[in-house]
Design an enzyme around this catalytic site. Sequence first.
Site, short mmCIF file in Angstrom:
data_model
loop_
_atom_site.label_atom_id
_atom_site.label_comp_id
_atom_site.label_asym_id
_atom_site.label_seq_id
_atom_site.Cartn_x
_atom_site.Cartn_y
_atom_site.Cartn_z
N TYR A 15 0.84 -1.20 0.00
CA TYR A 15 0.00 0.00 0.00
C TYR A 15 0.88 1.26 0.00
CZ TYR A 15 -3.92 -3.11 1.29
OH TYR A 15 -4.86 -4.11 1.32
N PRO A 39 -15.85 -3.27 2.33
CA PRO A 39 -17.20 -3.50 2.88
C PRO A 39 -18.21 -2.46 2.41
CG PRO A 39 -15.80 -2.49 4.54
CD PRO A 39 -14.90 -2.82 3.37
N GLY A 86 -17.07 2.71 -1.68
CA GLY A 86 -17.83 3.97 -1.64
C GLY A 86 -19.23 3.85 -2.20
N THR A 105 -22.16 3.95 0.25
CA THR A 105 -22.39 5.14 1.09
C THR A 105 -23.56 5.92 0.51
OG1 THR A 105 -20.94 6.55 -0.23
CG2 THR A 105 -19.91 5.38 1.60
N GLY A 106 -23.90 5.65 -0.75
CA GLY A 106 -24.98 6.38 -1.42
C GLY A 106 -24.56 7.76 -1.91
N LYS A 107 -23.26 8.11 -1.73
CA LYS A 107 -22.87 9.50 -2.08
C LYS A 107 -22.59 9.67 -3.56
CE LYS A 107 -17.93 9.14 -1.04
NZ LYS A 107 -16.82 9.54 -0.20
#
Length: 313
Positions: free
Chosen positions: A61, A208, A212, A215-217
């Site tokens: 990472y 999970p 994103g 998140t519905g964003k």
Amino acid sequence: MENSTLGKDGLFVKPLCIGTWAWGDKLFWNYGDGYGEAELEEAFTAAIAAGVTCFDTAEVYGLGLSEKLLGQFRLKTQQNIQIATKFGPLPWRFTGESVSTALTDSLNRLQVDKVELYQVHWPFTFLISQETLMNMLANEVERGRIGAIGVSNYSAKQMREAHEILAKRELPLATNQVRYSLLSRQIESQGILSTARDLGITILAYSPLAQGLLTGKYTGDQPPVGLRSLDPKFSRDGLRKIAPITSLLSKIGEVHQKSIAQVALNWLIAQENVVPIAGVKNAAQVNHNVGALGWKLTDIEVHELDQASRDYL
Ligand SMILES: NC(=O)c1ccc[n+]([C@@H]2O[C@H](COP(=O)([O-])OP(=O)(O)OC[C@H]3O[C@@H](n4cnc5c(N)ncnc54)[C@H](OP(=O)(O)O)[C@@H]3O)[C@@H](O)[C@H]2O)c1
């Protein structure tokens, strides 16, 4: 659901870990664009303040920067934290000794003598056999440089093999880290979840929030930046396809005064033996995701979500 263990009789953690793939990563996550070291340090501090002390990282990472940042932040707190990092059995690694060398490098970047969990990032066994890998990891437990052994992206069969090799050394396989969310439920249909339950292996659920999506964003007018914008799942059509699930998450969330993301994480926690690792870029996201803890969806709500997401099995 207030505490989970990493493996049978393993470490106690809150059933939420913090994912740090985006910490320093410019290849996928646009580190330096909209968030940087200061925001990540705030995220780290917010997690600890909320009692969420388990952090997942990997040598790859940010090409090592994620581990470095985590090590730097850890030095500024007295709080015990649990670090899970990963070894990649990559094609240029030929011998079992490369496990020890990579671990030494990770410990140096993290500025610790020991990590609580050391995971094999992918089930690649082209050059180093499963037997050698697991035995090298067992040696490191005995040397005291790792607390527990985990794997990642392992099938049910590979997990069972690793478990059996370690059993000969009288050590458990603590975890298998796999993609798992309402939009990726293959571990249920492929027998990974049930095998993990049978063997006492904890599932660490990565992505999970479906990176994103849960998140519905994101909307057709507001797509994500970076590589995700090329992913069909984030296209107008992709977002339309998942709308029934985000609508149900939102409806259930209203009952509990919780958001789409918090309900999505709570659904994972409701699956026995699963700890989600939610990736974050700032303190606001940490504080938000921590709202997935301390309450429970009803059995009926879990069933409704199971039904709504059955296409993703
Ligand atoms: N073992 C493996 O092969 C593997 C593979 C992938 C991931 N992982 C691990 O799992 C962790 C999590 O997976 P992931 O990062 O792929 O996906 P994720 O946790 O599903 O999504 C993380 C992203 O969602 C957004 N987000 C998170 N919380 C939010 C909130 N409360 N409100 C709004 N947006 C929010 C952030 O990105 P934006 O703000 O940019 O939308 C964040 O970077 C990684 O960090 C890593 O530790 C492991």
